[in-house]
Design an enzyme around this catalytic site. Sequence first.
Site, PDB file in Angstrom:
ATOM      1  N   ASP A   9     -31.665 -11.978 -23.522  1.00 54.34           N
ATOM      2  CA  ASP A   9     -31.183 -10.776 -24.214  1.00 54.34           C
ATOM      3  C   ASP A   9     -30.506  -9.888 -23.164  1.00 54.34           C
ATOM      4  O   ASP A   9     -31.128  -9.494 -22.179  1.00 54.34           O
ATOM      5  CB  ASP A   9     -32.386 -10.053 -24.854  1.00 54.34           C
ATOM      6  CG  ASP A   9     -31.970  -8.826 -25.652  1.00 54.34           C
ATOM      7  OD1 ASP A   9     -30.790  -8.423 -25.583  1.00 54.34           O
ATOM      8  OD2 ASP A   9     -32.843  -8.255 -26.327  1.00 54.34           O
ATOM      9  N   ASP A  99     -25.536 -10.608 -28.144  1.00 53.71           N
ATOM     10  CA  ASP A  99     -26.111 -10.548 -26.793  1.00 53.71           C
ATOM     11  C   ASP A  99     -27.448 -11.271 -26.650  1.00 53.71           C
ATOM     12  O   ASP A  99     -28.150 -11.059 -25.679  1.00 53.71           O
ATOM     13  CB  ASP A  99     -26.223  -9.086 -26.342  1.00 53.71           C
ATOM     14  CG  ASP A  99     -27.493  -8.414 -26.799  1.00 53.71           C
ATOM     15  OD1 ASP A  99     -27.937  -8.701 -27.924  1.00 53.71           O
ATOM     16  OD2 ASP A  99     -28.036  -7.613 -26.022  1.00 53.71           O
ATOM     17  N   GLU A 100     -27.763 -12.129 -27.596  1.00 48.86           N
ATOM     18  CA  GLU A 100     -29.095 -12.728 -27.605  1.00 48.86           C
ATOM     19  C   GLU A 100     -29.065 -14.172 -28.062  1.00 48.86           C
ATOM     20  O   GLU A 100     -28.266 -14.516 -28.938  1.00 48.86           O
ATOM     21  CB  GLU A 100     -29.864 -11.988 -28.690  1.00 48.86           C
ATOM     22  CG  GLU A 100     -31.133 -11.370 -28.347  1.00 48.86           C
ATOM     23  CD  GLU A 100     -31.740 -10.736 -29.584  1.00 48.86           C
ATOM     24  OE1 GLU A 100     -32.830 -11.183 -29.929  1.00 48.86           O
ATOM     25  OE2 GLU A 100     -31.145  -9.824 -30.176  1.00 48.86           O
TER      26      GLU A 100
HETATM   27  P1  TTP Z   1     -29.899  -4.863 -28.527  1.00 45.14           P
HETATM   28  O1  TTP Z   1     -30.083  -6.134 -27.758  1.00 45.14           O
HETATM   29  O2  TTP Z   1     -30.877  -4.527 -29.594  1.00 45.14           O
HETATM   30  O3  TTP Z   1     -29.876  -3.635 -27.523  1.00 45.14           O
HETATM   31  P2  TTP Z   1     -29.221  -3.491 -26.081  1.00 45.14           P
HETATM   32  O4  TTP Z   1     -28.677  -4.797 -25.575  1.00 45.14           O
HETATM   33  O5  TTP Z   1     -28.228  -2.395 -26.151  1.00 45.14           O
HETATM   34  O6  TTP Z   1     -30.420  -3.004 -25.200  1.00 45.14           O
HETATM   35  P3  TTP Z   1     -31.661  -3.830 -24.638  1.00 45.14           P
HETATM   36  O7  TTP Z   1     -31.528  -3.743 -23.153  1.00 45.14           O
HETATM   37  O8  TTP Z   1     -32.854  -3.134 -25.163  1.00 45.14           O
HETATM   38  O9  TTP Z   1     -31.532  -5.246 -25.146  1.00 45.14           O
HETATM   39  O10 TTP Z   1     -28.465  -4.849 -29.205  1.00 45.14           O
HETATM   40  C1  TTP Z   1     -27.318  -5.433 -28.595  1.00 45.14           C
HETATM   41  C2  TTP Z   1     -26.084  -4.629 -28.869  1.00 45.14           C
HETATM   42  O11 TTP Z   1     -25.865  -4.519 -30.282  1.00 45.14           O
HETATM   43  C3  TTP Z   1     -26.167  -3.201 -28.371  1.00 45.14           C
HETATM   44  O12 TTP Z   1     -25.716  -3.065 -27.037  1.00 45.14           O
HETATM   45  C4  TTP Z   1     -25.332  -2.432 -29.329  1.00 45.14           C
HETATM   46  C5  TTP Z   1     -25.332  -3.243 -30.598  1.00 45.14           C
HETATM   47  N1  TTP Z   1     -26.159  -2.547 -31.635  1.00 45.14           N
HETATM   48  C6  TTP Z   1     -25.506  -1.867 -32.667  1.00 45.14           C
HETATM   49  O13 TTP Z   1     -24.287  -1.843 -32.748  1.00 45.14           O
HETATM   50  N2  TTP Z   1     -26.275  -1.217 -33.589  1.00 45.14           N
HETATM   51  C7  TTP Z   1     -27.646  -1.187 -33.528  1.00 45.14           C
HETATM   52  O14 TTP Z   1     -28.291  -0.568 -34.372  1.00 45.14           O
HETATM   53  C8  TTP Z   1     -28.295  -1.913 -32.457  1.00 45.14           C
HETATM   54  C9  TTP Z   1     -29.776  -1.916 -32.336  1.00 45.14           C
HETATM   55  C10 TTP Z   1     -27.498  -2.564 -31.540  1.00 45.14           C
HETATM   56 MG    MG Z   2     -29.828  -6.547 -25.623  1.00 44.22          MG
END
Ligand code: TTP
Ligand code: MG
Length: 348
Positions: A9, A99-100
């Site tokens: 992730d 991103d995952e």
């Molecule tokens: P996430 O993996 O949930 O968050 P993140 O990568 O920003 O942070 P973390 O380090 O905790 O993993 O989400 C991935 C991307 O998806 C995030 O950068 C932005 C987008 N996103 C949205 O557009 N809307 C949302 O509600 C969420 C949760 C994420």
């Molecule tokens: Mg993330």
Amino acid sequence: MKRIILHYDMDSFFASIEIRDNPKLKNKPVVVGQSIVTTASYEARKFGIHSAMSVFEAKKLCPHLIVVPTDKEKYHRVSNFIHSLVFKITKKIEFISLDEGYIDISDIGLSKEKLKKFAETFRKRINYHTKLTCSIGIGFNKLSAKIASDINKPNGQFIFYNEEEFIDFIKEKELKIIPGIGKKYRELLKKKNIHFVKDAFPYSLKELTSAYGKSRGELLYLSIRGIDYSEVDYKQEIFSIGNENTYRYPIVSEPNIKKEIMDIFAYSYKRLVRKELMAKTVHIKIKFVNNKTLTRSKTLFSPSDNEEKLYENIESLIDSLTLKTPVKLLGVSFSNLIKKSVRQLSFF
Ligand code: TTP
Ligand code: MG
């Protein structure tokens, strides 16, 4: 054979990309979004800022906050590049968002000692090629891998070698550590004084399913015991191609809904082309905040991979609907697929 699953992730994905591309933002509190925060840099999180919060509220928490507009096109490009890097390891991958992803590494045959090294190398490689960091979890199934990847975030890793270690770790934690146990479900559980994972252990499967319904009861009963049989879904048998996006903040006006659909279409279309496929049927899916879901589809006269033609048909499906209620999920997909080369051959 025992399964070994890796979950990666990316850290504060959208924000990290913006910071990478503009070094002035380094070590500063940054959020990405227009009126709503899609994600916050770890620096901004220190102020209590998180995704789905309004930018207005976030600025109240941190007046010197830097707000960068979203550039989805760029994030999709970076995501595709990461996918291509991950594909160099194995094809047993399930990408679950930009991103995952989950990777089944059971047949790589790594010993317990080597797994740690493998995760380190994986993180280094991603960082070397993208200048971004990610976090990794390795477990004996998807559930344990997913929970593990959150433990040492950002830029960290964690491994659960077996169920005992997993249960030992999660039992003292709040129930929100378990994916799928949402806020509403937790509220219900609180009424029975079930706050932490350990509080749920005394209940039998029957008690949980009769109190909370089959799927919710089973999810809780099995997850806290580290049970998850779901496979990494990497099979390339393609019956349909598409993408869905869930919004934590509802999308309101029709032009905004159309714009989101266009983005999802563009991404799904690229996947269709990359796989050298043509589609005969296009679908849209819309879920409103009241949970009402609409699906519509249209079958063309012949399979096509013409972007304009496919989009026109998606647009006509949207135009046939009344979009007055705010929307929380949108999806676009293509089915009735045919390999481009197969169709060309059949012409001879
Ligand atoms: P996430 O993996 O949930 O968050 P993140 O990568 O920003 O942070 P973390 O380090 O905790 O993993 O989400 C991935 C991307 O998806 C995030 O950068 C932005 C987008 N996103 C949205 O557009 N809307 C949302 O509600 C969420 C949760 C994420
Ligand atoms: Mg993330």
